[in-house]
Design a protein around this motif. Structure first.
Motif, PDB file in Angstrom:
ATOM      1  N   ARG A 362      -9.887   2.084  -3.456  1.00  0.00           N
ATOM      2  CA  ARG A 362     -10.298   1.169  -2.394  1.00  0.00           C
ATOM      3  C   ARG A 362      -9.100   0.574  -1.657  1.00  0.00           C
ATOM      4  NH1 ARG A 362     -13.765   3.862  -2.661  1.00  0.00           N
ATOM      5  NH2 ARG A 362     -15.938   3.513  -3.256  1.00  0.00           N
ATOM      6  N   ASP A 363      -7.950   1.259  -1.770  1.00  0.00           N
ATOM      7  CA  ASP A 363      -6.749   0.813  -1.072  1.00  0.00           C
ATOM      8  C   ASP A 363      -6.130   1.957  -0.279  1.00  0.00           C
ATOM      9  OD1 ASP A 363      -5.954   2.342  -3.210  1.00  0.00           O
ATOM     10  OD2 ASP A 363      -4.359   1.000  -3.871  1.00  0.00           O
ATOM     11  N   LEU A 364      -6.979   2.880   0.157  1.00  0.00           N
ATOM     12  CA  LEU A 364      -6.470   4.053   0.871  1.00  0.00           C
ATOM     13  C   LEU A 364      -5.975   3.679   2.264  1.00  0.00           C
ATOM     14  CD1 LEU A 364      -9.359   6.517  -0.058  1.00  0.00           C
ATOM     15  CD2 LEU A 364      -7.051   6.487  -1.038  1.00  0.00           C
ATOM     16  N   ARG A 365      -4.973   4.408   2.730  1.00  0.00           N
ATOM     17  CA  ARG A 365      -4.518   4.228   4.106  1.00  0.00           C
ATOM     18  C   ARG A 365      -5.650   4.615   5.060  1.00  0.00           C
ATOM     19  NH1 ARG A 365       0.955   3.866   4.898  1.00  0.00           N
ATOM     20  NH2 ARG A 365       0.751   4.851   6.936  1.00  0.00           N
ATOM     21  N   PRO A 366      -5.741   3.947   6.223  1.00  0.00           N
ATOM     22  CA  PRO A 366      -6.880   4.199   7.131  1.00  0.00           C
ATOM     23  C   PRO A 366      -7.098   5.661   7.486  1.00  0.00           C
ATOM     24  CG  PRO A 366      -5.679   2.253   7.833  1.00  0.00           C
ATOM     25  CD  PRO A 366      -4.895   2.852   6.709  1.00  0.00           C
ATOM     26  N   GLU A 367      -6.003   6.392   7.732  1.00  0.00           N
ATOM     27  CA  GLU A 367      -6.190   7.784   8.137  1.00  0.00           C
ATOM     28  C   GLU A 367      -6.739   8.643   6.992  1.00  0.00           C
ATOM     29  OE1 GLU A 367      -1.820   7.281   6.912  1.00  0.00           O
ATOM     30  OE2 GLU A 367      -3.350   6.152   8.015  1.00  0.00           O
ATOM     31  N   ILE A 368      -6.354   8.299   5.747  1.00  0.00           N
ATOM     32  CA  ILE A 368      -6.866   9.037   4.597  1.00  0.00           C
ATOM     33  C   ILE A 368      -8.322   8.663   4.338  1.00  0.00           C
ATOM     34  CG2 ILE A 368      -6.648   9.297   2.091  1.00  0.00           C
ATOM     35  CD1 ILE A 368      -3.646   9.134   2.425  1.00  0.00           C
ATOM     36  N   ARG A 369      -8.604   7.366   4.413  1.00  0.00           N
ATOM     37  CA  ARG A 369      -9.982   6.897   4.235  1.00  0.00           C
ATOM     38  C   ARG A 369     -10.924   7.579   5.230  1.00  0.00           C
ATOM     39  NH1 ARG A 369      -9.990   1.494   6.686  1.00  0.00           N
ATOM     40  NH2 ARG A 369     -10.135   2.854   8.516  1.00  0.00           N
ATOM     41  N   ASP A 370     -10.506   7.609   6.499  1.00  0.00           N
ATOM     42  CA  ASP A 370     -11.365   8.191   7.533  1.00  0.00           C
ATOM     43  C   ASP A 370     -11.528   9.691   7.348  1.00  0.00           C
ATOM     44  OD1 ASP A 370     -11.579   5.660   8.532  1.00  0.00           O
ATOM     45  OD2 ASP A 370     -10.195   5.972  10.225  1.00  0.00           O
ATOM     46  N   ARG A 371     -10.482  10.357   6.899  1.00  0.00           N
ATOM     47  CA  ARG A 371     -10.588  11.798   6.654  1.00  0.00           C
ATOM     48  C   ARG A 371     -11.620  12.076   5.566  1.00  0.00           C
ATOM     49  NH1 ARG A 371      -5.722  16.182   5.736  1.00  0.00           N
ATOM     50  NH2 ARG A 371      -6.989  17.831   4.776  1.00  0.00           N
ATOM     51  N   LEU A 372     -11.595  11.275   4.514  1.00  0.00           N
ATOM     52  CA  LEU A 372     -12.562  11.460   3.438  1.00  0.00           C
ATOM     53  C   LEU A 372     -13.974  11.123   3.898  1.00  0.00           C
ATOM     54  CD1 LEU A 372     -10.452   9.967   0.519  1.00  0.00           C
ATOM     55  CD2 LEU A 372     -11.146  12.362   0.754  1.00  0.00           C
ATOM     56  N   ALA A 373     -14.090  10.122   4.772  1.00  0.00           N
ATOM     57  CA  ALA A 373     -15.408   9.762   5.299  1.00  0.00           C
ATOM     58  C   ALA A 373     -16.005  10.889   6.125  1.00  0.00           C
ATOM     59  CB  ALA A 373     -15.312   8.484   6.131  1.00  0.00           C
ATOM     60  N   ASP A 374     -15.158  11.717   6.706  1.00  0.00           N
ATOM     61  CA  ASP A 374     -15.625  12.855   7.522  1.00  0.00           C
ATOM     62  C   ASP A 374     -15.718  14.146   6.711  1.00  0.00           C
ATOM     63  OD1 ASP A 374     -15.663  11.121   9.665  1.00  0.00           O
ATOM     64  OD2 ASP A 374     -13.661  11.696  10.375  1.00  0.00           O
ATOM     65  N   ASP A 375     -15.515  14.051   5.400  1.00  0.00           N
ATOM     66  CA  ASP A 375     -15.510  15.235   4.553  1.00  0.00           C
ATOM     67  C   ASP A 375     -16.865  15.952   4.624  1.00  0.00           C
ATOM     68  OD1 ASP A 375     -13.570  16.133   2.024  1.00  0.00           O
ATOM     69  OD2 ASP A 375     -15.656  16.756   1.770  1.00  0.00           O
ATOM     70  N   PRO A 376     -16.868  17.275   4.578  1.00  0.00           N
ATOM     71  CA  PRO A 376     -18.142  18.000   4.622  1.00  0.00           C
ATOM     72  C   PRO A 376     -18.955  17.909   3.335  1.00  0.00           C
ATOM     73  CG  PRO A 376     -16.311  19.532   4.373  1.00  0.00           C
ATOM     74  CD  PRO A 376     -15.705  18.193   4.643  1.00  0.00           C
ATOM     75  N   ASP A 377     -18.309  17.503   2.244  1.00  0.00           N
ATOM     76  CA  ASP A 377     -19.009  17.443   0.954  1.00  0.00           C
ATOM     77  C   ASP A 377     -19.632  16.059   0.761  1.00  0.00           C
ATOM     78  OD1 ASP A 377     -19.198  16.923  -2.097  1.00  0.00           O
ATOM     79  OD2 ASP A 377     -18.870  19.087  -1.959  1.00  0.00           O
ATOM     80  N   ALA A 378     -20.932  15.999   0.518  1.00  0.00           N
ATOM     81  CA  ALA A 378     -21.651  14.720   0.396  1.00  0.00           C
ATOM     82  C   ALA A 378     -21.139  13.882  -0.773  1.00  0.00           C
ATOM     83  CB  ALA A 378     -23.143  14.976   0.242  1.00  0.00           C
ATOM     84  N   LYS A 379     -20.735  14.533  -1.870  1.00  0.00           N
ATOM     85  CA  LYS A 379     -20.256  13.772  -3.023  1.00  0.00           C
ATOM     86  C   LYS A 379     -18.944  13.056  -2.713  1.00  0.00           C
ATOM     87  CE  LYS A 379     -22.523  16.588  -6.564  1.00  0.00           C
ATOM     88  NZ  LYS A 379     -22.314  17.457  -7.749  1.00  0.00           N
ATOM     89  N   VAL A 380     -18.113  13.675  -1.922  1.00  0.00           N
ATOM     90  CA  VAL A 380     -16.862  13.022  -1.511  1.00  0.00           C
ATOM     91  C   VAL A 380     -17.178  11.832  -0.614  1.00  0.00           C
ATOM     92  CG1 VAL A 380     -14.689  13.328  -0.277  1.00  0.00           C
ATOM     93  CG2 VAL A 380     -15.585  15.185  -1.703  1.00  0.00           C
ATOM     94  N   VAL A 381     -18.071  12.035   0.344  1.00  0.00           N
ATOM     95  CA  VAL A 381     -18.443  10.961   1.267  1.00  0.00           C
ATOM     96  C   VAL A 381     -19.099   9.807   0.503  1.00  0.00           C
ATOM     97  CG1 VAL A 381     -19.856  10.372   3.276  1.00  0.00           C
ATOM     98  CG2 VAL A 381     -18.687  12.585   3.171  1.00  0.00           C
ATOM     99  N   LYS A 382     -19.949  10.136  -0.456  1.00  0.00           N
ATOM    100  CA  LYS A 382     -20.592   9.096  -1.279  1.00  0.00           C
ATOM    101  C   LYS A 382     -19.543   8.256  -2.009  1.00  0.00           C
ATOM    102  CE  LYS A 382     -23.656   8.651  -5.294  1.00  0.00           C
ATOM    103  NZ  LYS A 382     -24.464   9.412  -6.283  1.00  0.00           N
ATOM    104  N   SER A 383     -18.484   8.903  -2.467  1.00  0.00           N
ATOM    105  CA  SER A 383     -17.442   8.189  -3.215  1.00  0.00           C
ATOM    106  C   SER A 383     -16.647   7.231  -2.346  1.00  0.00           C
ATOM    107  CB  SER A 383     -16.491   9.197  -3.881  1.00  0.00           C
ATOM    108  OG  SER A 383     -17.164   9.972  -4.839  1.00  0.00           O
ATOM    109  N   VAL A 384     -16.484   7.549  -1.071  1.00  0.00           N
ATOM    110  CA  VAL A 384     -15.684   6.713  -0.184  1.00  0.00           C
ATOM    111  C   VAL A 384     -16.536   5.748   0.627  1.00  0.00           C
ATOM    112  CG1 VAL A 384     -15.654   8.111   1.941  1.00  0.00           C
ATOM    113  CG2 VAL A 384     -13.594   6.854   1.249  1.00  0.00           C
ATOM    114  N   ALA A 385     -17.870   5.886   0.541  1.00  0.00           N
ATOM    115  CA  ALA A 385     -18.769   5.152   1.444  1.00  0.00           C
ATOM    116  C   ALA A 385     -18.622   3.637   1.366  1.00  0.00           C
ATOM    117  CB  ALA A 385     -20.218   5.552   1.161  1.00  0.00           C
TER     118      ALA A 385
END
Length: 506
Positions: A362-385
């Motif tokens: 929960r301390d990711l840099r904004p560009e990394i956070r946003d990249r994960l939020a746009d990830d095609p895998d739902a489980k990754v997106v769920k983890s960063v949501a």
């Protein structure tokens, strides 16, 4: 239990005079809730104690009572609570050391800072349970060392678990060298020997542990003493290593998480036939990288899961484990300590499970956070949501792409707006876990909270939220679920006029 009065006792808007009225009618349940109030005054605490004596221990531990408020003869349990907090009188300790009830003396023996004469009295107590408590909790190495030689095995077991016991005494308890044999144990105190306690004992009043045995050598008690000493970090490592191949699984297991063993001992334990032993070794930060890589191939999932939680596991090993081990929503220690370059490496991994590991931070840099939020895998997106800082547009896009799979994570996002939360409650099909997150969300609007009342598990949470309309809060006082009633009564939005009507007058 009167759930309305219990809820009112926790209501932060309750005026001082209404707290007094509630004290005057309180039973034990209501008194317990009142004792937790941050604004409970000393005079009110004394009045509450006077009305409901059973809440005295709670009040004492909460710091609401002083020594001047308690008669140690009439209420030794409350006096013991104050002594346990270091707020009692030394004279009380001397008085209670002669209390006829052994349970009171046991409680006293567990208190710190006792006068030396009281400690001597307790060490010579005729009840072995009292002496055992002293051996377990004393912070004096001299007292603990002396009690390690006590003739009763129960006292020795307590001394073996106490980190204040001197290392040489712990070594003697473990090996038996330089220590006279114990003369009594819990088994031969109660049964004619030889005796082996049945695993499924039919006697309802029997308190002996399953399998306890004594043939005159107090064998089960000796085993328990050794187990306690092996768990004790103060026991010298040089004396514990011989137990790595002991026939007793429990004794080998006691070594598995020690941080001070030679590498050869860890390797031996890592090959143990018991998966639990191997799992604890796998989670031990003291093992080396080579052994971690070996354990990563263990067939037992608990062993691999233990390794995944090891804060020193190599990142490449953890990445491989992530695809085969159920980790859940936990932020693993190794990921929490990952360097920025390691985080970037995880985010770029072609393995979704590896990207999920990074997404739980929960301390990711904004560009990394946003990249994960746009990830095609739902489980990754769920983890960063639920990561703070995500824009509303991005959160909505996550829901549009992945639907129910990410809804609860988005609902838990601290930056979710009232409008977004209202959007989430309209989702079809409804997601109960998302409703529970919305019910506790600080931005939840009255409309969103009303929708949350439809879910049985979200309803008690929503009932206590101040944003809920007051008329609805009043209606919830008649709810069939007592949790909802109590939460509604504790809701700061409950009108004062209603509160006044609910508290009986004396």
């Amino acid at each position: 239990m009167d759930h309305v009065l219990c809820g009112l006792a926790a209501n932060t808007t309750l005026p001082y005079e209404l707290v007094d009225r509630l004290i005057a009618v309180a039973d034990a349940d209501v008194a317990g809730c009142l004792a937790d109030r941050a604004d409970l005054g000393h005079a009110q605490a004394v009045a509450l104690f006077s009305r409901v004596q059973e809440c005295g221990v709670h009040l004492a531990y909460e710091g609401r009572l002083t020594a001047a408020d308690v008669d140690p003869v009439a209420r030794p349990d409350v006096a013991l609570a104050l002594l346990d907090k270091g707020a009692g009188s030394p004279q009380w300790a001397r008085l209670l050391a002669g209390d006829p009830i052994p349970a009171h003396r046991e409680k006293l023996a567990a208190c710190s800072g006792l006068p030396a004469d009281v400690v001597r009295t307790l060490a010579a107590d005729p009840d072995v349970g009292v002496v055992a408590e002293l051996a377990l909790w004393t912070t004096s190495d001299a007292v603990a060392g002396s009690l390690a030689r006590h003739p009763h095995a129960q006292v020795r077991r307590s001394a073996a678990a106490n980190e204040a016991t001197p290392p040489d005494a712990l070594a003697a308890l473990l090996t038996g060298h330089g220590l006279p044999p114990a003369r009594r144990c819990e088994v031969c105190d109660r049964e004619a020997t030889p005796f082996v306690h049945e695993r499924q004992c039919p006697r309802p009043d029997c308190t002996l542990p399953p399998g306890a045995s004594c043939d005159g050598s107090h064998e089960s008690a000796v085993h328990d003493i050794r187990q306690a000493a092996l768990h004790n970090p103060a026991t010298p490592a040089g004396d514990v290593v011989a137990f790595a191949d002991h026939p007793s699984m429990l004794l080998r297991w006691a070594l598995a998480d020690r941080p001070d063993l030679p590498a050869a001992v860890y390797r031996k334990l890592a090959a143990d036939p018991v998966p639990g032993v191997r799992a604890d070794v796998a989670g031990n930060p003291a093992i080396d990288d080579a052994l971690m890589r070996t354990l990563a191939g263990d067939r037992d999932p608990d062993v691999r899961r233990g390794l995944a939680h090891n804060p020193r596991v190599p990142l490449d090993v953890l990445t491989r484990l992530a695809g085969s081990v159920r980790i859940g929503a936990t932020l693993l220690p190794r990921i929490a300590a990952a360097t920025p370059s390691e985080v970037r490496r995880l985010v770029r991994s072609p393995i979704p499970a590896a990207r999920m590991l990074a997404a739980r931070r929960r301390d990711l840099r904004p560009e990394i956070r946003d990249r994960l939020a746009d990830d095609p895998d739902a489980k990754v997106v769920k983890s960063v949501a639920s990561h703070p800082g995500l824009t509303e547009a991005r959160l909505r896009a996550m829901v549009d792409r992945h639907g129910i799979r990410v809804l609860a994570g988005v609902a838990a996002n601290p930056d979710a707006s009232p409008a977004l939360l209202e959007h989430l409650i309209r989702h079809e099909p409804p997601v109960p876990k998302a409703l529970r997150e919305i019910a506790r969300h600080p931005h939840a609007s009255p409309r969103a909270l009303l929708a949350c009342l439809a879910d049985a598990r979200a309803r008690p949470v929503a009932a206590g939220r101040p944003a809920l309309p007051p008329p609805v809060v009043v209606d919830l006082l008649d709810d069939p679920d007592p949790r909802v009633v109590e939460a509604a009564a504790a809701n700061p939005s409950l009108p004062l006029a209603v509160i006044e009507e609910l508290i009986p007058r004396t």
